[in-house]
Design an enzyme around this catalytic site. Structure first.
Site: not given
Ligand SMILES: [Zn+2]
Lengths: 132, 390
Positions: B88, B211-212, B214, B333, B337
């Site tokens: 990442c 969670c961020s 997809i 977020k 991402h």
């Protein structure tokens, strides 16, 4: 997910099944998973195989609701970082009611089915933990 | 070493870009950064591109050649393009390599880009590809997911410092608010703490809204020497520091699970290189792949004492108009991402802010900004410091 039928998995079986790691006898530090270079002593280190006693305590944990591939049938399941009595830590499943698991809980290792590869129906094994 | 400046930026919209290919998005971001800088293909000495997993996400490796080719820079100009990978943190690392190319004197103009197309595969394949950022053999195999690893950081942070689920949620609420003002953001809606707490549990204590997502997206910046920068733009943004630090790839091998040692060290190195402290920084884009990650980051970079990050966020101390604005872009977020693109998008945001062109989310009087890009659970951290003054 790496295939559990390939050498990459099988060659680590003694380590996965029996918690065999290493110890640097120069500084006394234990390593699991096994390391061939001691981060403290580096090339002065003397690395020997070591079989862990399998006792330790939960440093932190989570209850997984969205599973990793191959773990669908076990969901929800507990994953913890376990600090072994020898001083090194590893990641593993703790088999107990998700309501029971807590930080500081004493656990011991057991040999269990880890998961399965749905395509081939292959079951693979390794070390999990249960409350002491 | 020569001083380096950003003279052009470009970014696609982030999100589920079903109708657009990997090639489409990096071309769009690249071209808009070249237009912004006012340069031609002939001017480009090299390209560094951050991409985590073309092989898994679009079944394509050899990304450097592909990007040079479809940007029209390969067949006649043969521009050298190098793919850079650190999970990442691939984007942040690409920026760092581009800075070196200019600073060393090897090139005069270099493009640093990042691109990831994650929605061309099913979510479970994407999730499994992301799990490769952790230790596959000793974390992944036993059933630890990537959110699960961050959940264990969160659990211990709560246990040690009394951080609450509401405080975690407040990170997401703040970032969603900022995202409403960002045209590239994947999500542009306000949420409440209850939205987070009522969303499905992914890995206790992290909910879906911790969670961020997809995402697909690409971003690009153009760099040149600080000496030449004013030839291209009235508002260059100067690189004051680039720092990289690595730590154990497995979370379980760290002495304190709630501290990302790589972030602490990369932060210290960056402050030292810039001759600054956390008090001199006006705004920060941090790597909030999960809400707990933002809390750890603002502590580990020295903006708050260890254990205070959750409380500070809940109390509004990281809002755009507060003491230290964190993630004015909306962060990972809400922007989304697309892993390889994130580190570059952070630099795009800081550039916009320091130019004073960030629109409604503009941080007043922004002079010095920071980016913080993390690979995995902290095996890699890349920190950059930028200034509008040389
Ligand atoms: Zn040693």
């Amino acid at each position: 997910m790496i295939s559990m039928t390939v050498a990459r998995f099988w060659r680590m079986i003694p380590n996965r099944y029996n918690l065999i790691g290493t110890q640097c006898t120069n500084c006394g530090q234990y390593y699991f998973p096994p390391r061939k270079i001691c981060p403290t002593c580096r090339r002065d280190g003397k690395i020997e195989e070591y079989k862990f006693k399998g006792k330790g305590e939960v440093v932190t944990y989570t209850v997984i609701h969205t599973p990793a591939k191959g773990y669908d049938q076990q969901t929800p399941y507990n994953i913890a970082i376990i600090k072994l009595d020898e001083g090194t830590s590893l990641t593993g499943q703790v088999i107990c009611d998700p309501k029971e698991i807590q930080i500081g809980m004493k656990v011991r290792s057991v040999f269990r089915k880890l998961g399965e590869e749905s395509e081939r129906g292959m079951i693979y094994y390794g070390t999990k933990f249960v409350p002491e | 070493m020569r001083d380096v400046a950003i003279i052009g930026v470009g970014c696609t919209k982030f999100g589920e870009l079903w109708d657009r290919s990997f090639r489409d998005i990096f071309v769009e971001a690249g071209v808009s950064s070249l237009e912004d800088a006012g340069i031609q293909g002939e001017d480009i000495g090299g390209i560094y591109v951050g991409n985590m997993s073309g092989g898994r996400f679009v079944e394509q490796e050899h990304i450097g050649s592909l990007i040079a080719d479809y940007s029209g820079l390969a067949s006649t100009l043969h521009v050298p393009a190098t793919r850079v990978e650190a999970a990442c943190a691939s984007g942040g690392l690409a920026l760092r390599q581009a800075i070196f190319a200019i600073a060393s004197g090897y090139n005069d103009i270099v493009v640093a880009a990042g691109a990831e197309k994650m929605t061309d595969v099913s979510p479970d394949i994407a999730t499994d590809a992301l799990a490769a950022a952790a230790d596959r053999e000793w974390e992944g195999i036993v059933g630890a997911t990537f959110p699960g690893l961050y959940a264990m950081i969160a659990r211990l942070h709560m246990h040690t410092y009394g951080t609450t689920s509401e405080q975690l949620a407040s990170v997401s609420v703040k970032n969603h608010h900022n995202g409403t003002m960002n045209p590239i953001a994947q999500f542009r809606n306000e949420i409440t703490i209850d939205t987070v707490l009522n969303s499905s549990m992914v890995a206790d204590p992290l909910h879906m809204f911790d969670c961020s997502p997809i995402s697909d997206g690409a971003s690009s910046v153009v760099l040149t020497t600080a000496d030449a920068a004013k030839k291209y733009t009235d508002t260059p943004v100067y690189i004051k520091a680039t720092a990289l630090a690595c730590d154990t790839i497995s979370l379980h091998d760290r002495p304190d699970i709630t501290t990302l040692g790589a972030t602490v060290e990369a932060g210290k190195r960056a402050y030292r290189m810039a001759g600054l402290t956390s008090k001199n920084i006006d705004l920060v884009e941090v790597h909030d792949c999960f809400t707990i990650a933002e809390i750890c980051a603002i502590e580990d970079l020295g903006f708050f004492k260890k254990g205070e990050g959750g409380r500070a966020t809940y109390d509004g101390e990281t809002a755009i108009d507060a003491q230290i604005p964190i993630n004015p872009s909306g962060g990972l977020k809400t922007c989304g991402h697309p892993v390889g693109a994130t580190g570059i998008k952070q630099a795009v945001e800081i550039t916009e802010q320091l130019r004073g062109t960030a629109g409604k989310r503009q941080v007043d009087g922004a002079e010095v900004g920071m980016t913080h890009n993390v690979g995995g659970t902290g095996g890699t951290a890349v920190v950059h410091i930028f200034s509008r003054n040389r």
